[in-house]
Design a protein around this motif. Structure first.
Motif, PDB file in Angstrom:
ATOM      1  N   ALA A 156       9.038-109.008 -18.855  1.00  0.00           N
ATOM      2  CA  ALA A 156       9.687-107.897 -19.016  1.00  0.00           C
ATOM      3  C   ALA A 156      10.935-107.887 -19.804  1.00  0.00           C
ATOM      4  O   ALA A 156      11.265-106.929 -20.429  1.00  0.00           O
ATOM      5  N   GLY A 192       2.260-110.272 -14.280  1.00  0.00           N
ATOM      6  CA  GLY A 192       2.624-111.066 -12.835  1.00  0.00           C
ATOM      7  C   GLY A 192       1.764-111.027 -11.961  1.00  0.00           C
ATOM      8  O   GLY A 192       1.496-112.315 -11.251  1.00  0.00           O
ATOM      9  N   THR A 193       1.287-109.706 -11.568  1.00  0.00           N
ATOM     10  CA  THR A 193       0.175-109.747 -10.678  1.00  0.00           C
ATOM     11  C   THR A 193      -0.969-110.540 -11.041  1.00  0.00           C
ATOM     12  O   THR A 193      -1.630-111.363  -9.984  1.00  0.00           O
ATOM     13  N   LEU A 209       7.492-102.639 -19.007  1.00  0.00           N
ATOM     14  CA  LEU A 209       7.627-102.799 -17.529  1.00  0.00           C
ATOM     15  C   LEU A 209       6.137-102.759 -16.962  1.00  0.00           C
ATOM     16  O   LEU A 209       5.687-103.732 -16.118  1.00  0.00           O
ATOM     17  N   LEU A 235       5.553 -95.843 -12.585  1.00  0.00           N
ATOM     18  CA  LEU A 235       4.118 -96.284 -12.490  1.00  0.00           C
ATOM     19  C   LEU A 235       4.046 -97.512 -11.079  1.00  0.00           C
ATOM     20  O   LEU A 235       3.143 -97.454 -10.459  1.00  0.00           O
ATOM     21  N   ARG A 236       5.303 -98.124 -10.802  1.00  0.00           N
ATOM     22  CA  ARG A 236       5.337 -98.807  -9.897  1.00  0.00           C
ATOM     23  C   ARG A 236       5.000 -98.243  -8.428  1.00  0.00           C
ATOM     24  O   ARG A 236       4.597 -98.857  -7.463  1.00  0.00           O
ATOM     25  N   ALA A 244       4.538-106.324 -17.899  1.00  0.00           N
ATOM     26  CA  ALA A 244       4.948-107.427 -16.907  1.00  0.00           C
ATOM     27  C   ALA A 244       4.594-107.362 -15.597  1.00  0.00           C
ATOM     28  O   ALA A 244       4.026-108.194 -14.847  1.00  0.00           O
ATOM     29  N   VAL A 245       4.141-106.173 -15.080  1.00  0.00           N
ATOM     30  CA  VAL A 245       3.566-106.049 -13.735  1.00  0.00           C
ATOM     31  C   VAL A 245       2.096-106.607 -13.747  1.00  0.00           C
ATOM     32  O   VAL A 245       1.747-107.229 -12.907  1.00  0.00           O
ATOM     33  N   ILE A 271       1.578 -98.274  -7.370  1.00  0.00           N
ATOM     34  CA  ILE A 271       1.207 -99.687  -6.461  1.00  0.00           C
ATOM     35  C   ILE A 271       1.733 -99.335  -4.837  1.00  0.00           C
ATOM     36  O   ILE A 271       1.126 -99.690  -4.172  1.00  0.00           O
ATOM     37  N   ALA A 314       6.390-112.042 -14.319  1.00  0.00           N
ATOM     38  CA  ALA A 314       6.823-110.397 -14.651  1.00  0.00           C
ATOM     39  C   ALA A 314       8.159-110.442 -15.133  1.00  0.00           C
ATOM     40  O   ALA A 314       8.601-109.736 -16.207  1.00  0.00           O
ATOM     41  N   GLY A 315       8.992-111.351 -14.567  1.00  0.00           N
ATOM     42  CA  GLY A 315      10.262-111.202 -15.047  1.00  0.00           C
ATOM     43  C   GLY A 315      10.516-111.515 -16.430  1.00  0.00           C
ATOM     44  O   GLY A 315      11.363-110.770 -17.292  1.00  0.00           O
ATOM     45  N   GLY A 342       4.330-115.579  -9.568  1.00  0.00           N
ATOM     46  CA  GLY A 342       4.171-113.919 -10.392  1.00  0.00           C
ATOM     47  C   GLY A 342       5.335-113.155 -10.710  1.00  0.00           C
ATOM     48  O   GLY A 342       5.516-112.519 -11.644  1.00  0.00           O
ATOM     49  N   ALA A 343       6.399-113.254  -9.642  1.00  0.00           N
ATOM     50  CA  ALA A 343       7.722-112.624  -9.742  1.00  0.00           C
ATOM     51  C   ALA A 343       8.249-113.183 -11.249  1.00  0.00           C
ATOM     52  O   ALA A 343       8.813-112.466 -12.062  1.00  0.00           O
TER      53      ALA A 343
END
Lengths: 107, 245
Positions: free
Chosen positions: B212, B231-232, B224, B92-93, B227-228, B96, B208-209, B204-205
């Motif tokens: 996750a 974070g976003t 996953l 899915l990433r 998390a995205v 983006i 997300a980390g 954000g990272a």
């Protein structure tokens, strides 16, 4: 799985790659992203890649492993420091792996 | 014989230079992609794929993270729809990423957009966007940028394919004790951290980390996605807050 089922799976996976990597490229110029989405795009890739990494670092066999006895944590830490300080990808890989091997041998 | 106008020759030289620049810039990540390829090649053979199936998978699917995620499912004889859904979630990433590429590729014909999109994995995307970030918006989609991108794809794709084949051939001869799988993680750290250039991105990272890790147990790799989104969302909120002062 039979040979036939494996090939069906491989073809399906290929379609998944093609569709996900081109999802917004297929409409191309016809696509006008709302400003809010464009804004999100500045941050989403980093979040996605980070989310790919952290479970590998902080879990061992599916359970949380936050202690420094986790060699992957040591290797990851050394790698992160190396890339921040030097900005060099190869050196990061080398030092991260060496730290991981040393930690694993010692702990 | 048709003589090319000097301007034409000049444009060709610029494209060639951009192509080589892209290849060169991608060398460190191509090596990372090579390690990933070997790991994936070994994993495919160890999961019981025949060499022919493994070669077919690496040539066609060309998505290391998804391949590694579905191999245990293939071993466990999971239903095909579960396998495809898992690969989709892991990939899915790329949705983006593809949206991020639109401003650069929008002027190209569909077939070329799709070829470039198909070839752009994590490493090529990271190199291109890091490179393009410092260039003015008027340069977006210029022939130089496209040829630079082609160069990064050429490097990462060819190294990936060759190393996957090597992994397939070597198979069980590579001792698991080397921990090559971990080299994949280390190389991802090396490409991800340089993509962080402001505070909202950093926070954000981190979010997300953490999400996750906490959601790693969810089925179909849905952690996953969670998390995205988390974070976003946090990064955007912080950025808005900063802009308002």
């Amino acid at each position: 799985m039979s040979d036939f089922e494996i090939w069906i799976t491989i073809i399906g996976l290929t379609a998944v790659t093609i569709i996900t990597r081109n999802f917004f490229l297929i409409p191309g110029d016809a696509l006008r992203l709302p400003p809010r989405v464009e804004h999100a795009l500045r941050y989403a890739p980093v979040c996605a890649l980070t989310a790919l990494v952290t479970p590998e670092l902080f879990t061992v066999h599916g359970t949380l492993a936050l202690s420094l006895a986790n060699p992957k944590l040591i290797g990851g830490l050394v790698a992160a420091v190396t890339i921040v300080v030097t900005g060099r990808t190869l050196l990061t890989m080398a030092l991260g792996m060496v730290a991981f091997w040393i930690a694993r041998a010692w702990l | 014989m048709i003589r090319r106008a000097p301007a034409d020759a000049h444009a060709r030289r610029l494209k060639r230079e951009a192509f080589f620049a892209g290849q060169l810039r991608a060398v460190p990540v191509a090596i990372a992609s090579g390690v990933w390829g070997i790991v994936t090649g070994v994993a495919m053979v160890n999961s019981g794929l025949t060499p022919l199936q493994a070669v077919g998978m690496t040539l066609l699917v060309f998505a290391g993270a998804a391949q590694l995620a579905v191999l245990p499912l293939i071993v466990a004889k999971a239903p095909i729809w579960v396998i495809l859904l898992t690969a989709t979630v892991v990939n899915l990433r790329f949705l983006i990423f593809s949206a991020g590429l639109v401003p650069y590729l929008r002027k190209l014909p569909l077939a070329r957009r799709m070829l470039l999109g198909y070839g752009t994995g994590d490493f090529a995307f990271a190199v291109c966007t890091t490179q393009w970030q410092s260039q003015p918006a008027s340069e977006r989609g210029s022939p130089q940028q496209i040829w630079f991108m082609l160069g990064t794809i050429f490097s990462t794709w060819s190294v990936w394919q060759v190393s996957s084949m090597a992994g397939i051939v070597l198979g069980a001869q590579i001792p698991p004790a080397w921990g090559l799988d971990f080299a994949v993680v280390v190389s991802l750290i090396g490409v991800t951290i340089p993509m962080i250039y402001d505070r909202p991105g950093l926070v954000g990272a981190l979010v997300a980390g953490i999400v996750a890790v906490l959601a790693a147990g969810l089925p179909l790799k849905l952690g996953l996605v969670a998390a995205v989104i988390a974070g976003t969302g946090v990064a955007m909120a912080l950025d808005y807050a900063q802009a308002r002062g």
